[in-house]
Design an enzyme around this catalytic site. Sequence first.
Site, PDB file in Angstrom:
ATOM      1  N   GLN A 190       0.829  -1.202   0.000  1.00 49.39           N
ATOM      2  CA  GLN A 190       0.000   0.000   0.000  1.00 49.39           C
ATOM      3  C   GLN A 190       0.866   1.257   0.000  1.00 49.39           C
ATOM      4  O   GLN A 190       0.553   2.245  -0.668  1.00 49.39           O
ATOM      5  CB  GLN A 190      -0.932   0.009   1.213  1.00 49.39           C
ATOM      6  CG  GLN A 190      -1.890   1.201   1.259  1.00 49.39           C
ATOM      7  CD  GLN A 190      -2.849   1.238   0.089  1.00 49.39           C
ATOM      8  OE1 GLN A 190      -3.244   0.186  -0.430  1.00 49.39           O
ATOM      9  NE2 GLN A 190      -3.240   2.430  -0.329  1.00 49.39           N
ATOM     10  N   ASP A 242     -11.773  -5.310  -4.872  1.00 51.47           N
ATOM     11  CA  ASP A 242     -12.277  -4.582  -6.032  1.00 51.47           C
ATOM     12  C   ASP A 242     -12.745  -5.609  -7.050  1.00 51.47           C
ATOM     13  O   ASP A 242     -12.066  -6.614  -7.305  1.00 51.47           O
ATOM     14  CB  ASP A 242     -11.182  -3.706  -6.641  1.00 51.47           C
ATOM     15  CG  ASP A 242     -10.722  -2.610  -5.692  1.00 51.47           C
ATOM     16  OD1 ASP A 242     -11.522  -2.191  -4.838  1.00 51.47           O
ATOM     17  OD2 ASP A 242      -9.566  -2.167  -5.812  1.00 51.47           O
ATOM     18  N   TRP A 288     -17.059  -0.407  -7.450  1.00 53.36           N
ATOM     19  CA  TRP A 288     -16.315  -1.662  -7.559  1.00 53.36           C
ATOM     20  C   TRP A 288     -15.668  -2.100  -6.242  1.00 53.36           C
ATOM     21  O   TRP A 288     -15.240  -3.237  -6.113  1.00 53.36           O
ATOM     22  CB  TRP A 288     -15.208  -1.520  -8.610  1.00 53.36           C
ATOM     23  CG  TRP A 288     -14.211  -0.432  -8.279  1.00 53.36           C
ATOM     24  CD1 TRP A 288     -13.108  -0.536  -7.469  1.00 53.36           C
ATOM     25  CD2 TRP A 288     -14.252   0.916  -8.725  1.00 53.36           C
ATOM     26  NE1 TRP A 288     -12.455   0.667  -7.382  1.00 53.36           N
ATOM     27  CE2 TRP A 288     -13.127   1.587  -8.151  1.00 53.36           C
ATOM     28  CE3 TRP A 288     -15.110   1.642  -9.559  1.00 53.36           C
ATOM     29  CZ2 TRP A 288     -12.860   2.928  -8.379  1.00 53.36           C
ATOM     30  CZ3 TRP A 288     -14.824   2.980  -9.791  1.00 53.36           C
ATOM     31  CH2 TRP A 288     -13.720   3.610  -9.208  1.00 53.36           C
ATOM     32  N   HIS A 289     -15.596  -1.201  -5.268  1.00 59.15           N
ATOM     33  CA  HIS A 289     -14.895  -1.498  -4.014  1.00 59.15           C
ATOM     34  C   HIS A 289     -15.882  -2.083  -3.012  1.00 59.15           C
ATOM     35  O   HIS A 289     -16.734  -1.388  -2.471  1.00 59.15           O
ATOM     36  CB  HIS A 289     -14.260  -0.225  -3.448  1.00 59.15           C
ATOM     37  CG  HIS A 289     -13.497  -0.450  -2.171  1.00 59.15           C
ATOM     38  ND1 HIS A 289     -12.133  -0.598  -2.127  1.00 59.15           N
ATOM     39  CD2 HIS A 289     -13.920  -0.559  -0.886  1.00 59.15           C
ATOM     40  CE1 HIS A 289     -11.737  -0.782  -0.872  1.00 59.15           C
ATOM     41  NE2 HIS A 289     -12.815  -0.761  -0.099  1.00 59.15           N
ATOM     42  N   ALA A 291      -5.497   5.327  -0.425  1.00 63.17           N
ATOM     43  CA  ALA A 291      -5.384   5.504   1.025  1.00 63.17           C
ATOM     44  C   ALA A 291      -3.934   5.591   1.474  1.00 63.17           C
ATOM     45  O   ALA A 291      -3.059   4.881   0.966  1.00 63.17           O
ATOM     46  CB  ALA A 291      -6.062   4.343   1.741  1.00 63.17           C
ATOM     47  N   GLU A 318     -17.035   4.652  -5.563  1.00 64.45           N
ATOM     48  CA  GLU A 318     -16.337   3.483  -6.102  1.00 64.45           C
ATOM     49  C   GLU A 318     -17.273   2.277  -6.064  1.00 64.45           C
ATOM     50  O   GLU A 318     -17.269   1.507  -5.101  1.00 64.45           O
ATOM     51  CB  GLU A 318     -15.056   3.180  -5.321  1.00 64.45           C
ATOM     52  CG  GLU A 318     -13.988   4.261  -5.451  1.00 64.45           C
ATOM     53  CD  GLU A 318     -12.671   3.866  -4.800  1.00 64.45           C
ATOM     54  OE1 GLU A 318     -12.593   2.756  -4.207  1.00 64.45           O
ATOM     55  OE2 GLU A 318     -11.711   4.653  -4.880  1.00 64.45           O
ATOM     56  N   SER A 370      -5.874   1.834   4.572  1.00 64.02           N
ATOM     57  CA  SER A 370      -6.556   1.191   3.447  1.00 64.02           C
ATOM     58  C   SER A 370      -7.312  -0.045   3.911  1.00 64.02           C
ATOM     59  O   SER A 370      -6.769  -0.893   4.634  1.00 64.02           O
ATOM     60  CB  SER A 370      -5.547   0.787   2.372  1.00 64.02           C
ATOM     61  OG  SER A 370      -6.174  -0.012   1.376  1.00 64.02           O
TER      62      SER A 370
END
Length: 269
Positions: free
Chosen positions: A152, A187, A238-239, A173, A236, A178
């Site tokens: 990350q 995702d 997709w998250h 993030a 988002e 994150s």
Amino acid sequence: MKKRSRLLFFVMVCTVMVIGYNAFIKTEETTTLPPKQSVVEDGAAQSGGEVQPEIGSGTAETGQAEKTGDGLAVIAQPESMTVLVNKQNMLPENYNPTDLVYPDVRFIFSEKLDKRKLRKEAAGGLEKMFAAAEDEGILLAGVSAYRSHSTQKTLFERYVKRDGLEKARTYSAFPGTSEHETGLAVDVSGSDGKCAAADCFADTEEALWLERHAHEYGFIIRYLEGKEAITGYQYEPWHLRYVGTELAAELAASGETLEEYYDAVPVTN
């Protein structure tokens, strides 16, 4: 002679009594009294005398253990399935989920990388969700799941270098904050990989199906449209974040974010 002796004896006795009394008074005036017992609120004794603030009104075990130099709260129970991780609440730097597994679902890449992994319970939910979607003709694929703290950090620094800090923080993030580091986030895209982690995913059949059904398998769309000022991130679709079927159903019904559910302070960039 006898009278004079008696008088002298009486004077001496009186003198001794006066001196003794004065000494007693002096001692009483200079004696230090024990301090009053301070009243400590519940929980303070376990936290070094400082009462720890509650995250909110929900039941997610996400107590704050301490604060970093940047004012971020370090999460005391990062292993909780309903943990609140955001721009104000970060994971301990040395936290690594201990029950990561490879879910038996398709991804847009074939390599067996760490970013295919999820925590065991979340992986089970993902497998059931993908299978249910496929039964309805919706072919989902994973894009990215677990990320280590170091991964990350590398990713975030790359985005900052490309787009600048302010822009990067709207979609990526800071290390430790994150959800991907929890092993509970993934995702998702369509099986063809088109619009993977891109705005155009919102207009796909896959996104619509997830909006309607993800909560049935314990997942929520974490960063909702119109809630950017609260979550700190752009929309988002997709998250996905695993929180368990009970909480996921409650959030789907209320339309709340995790921040709102826990009555946490809204996040800003």
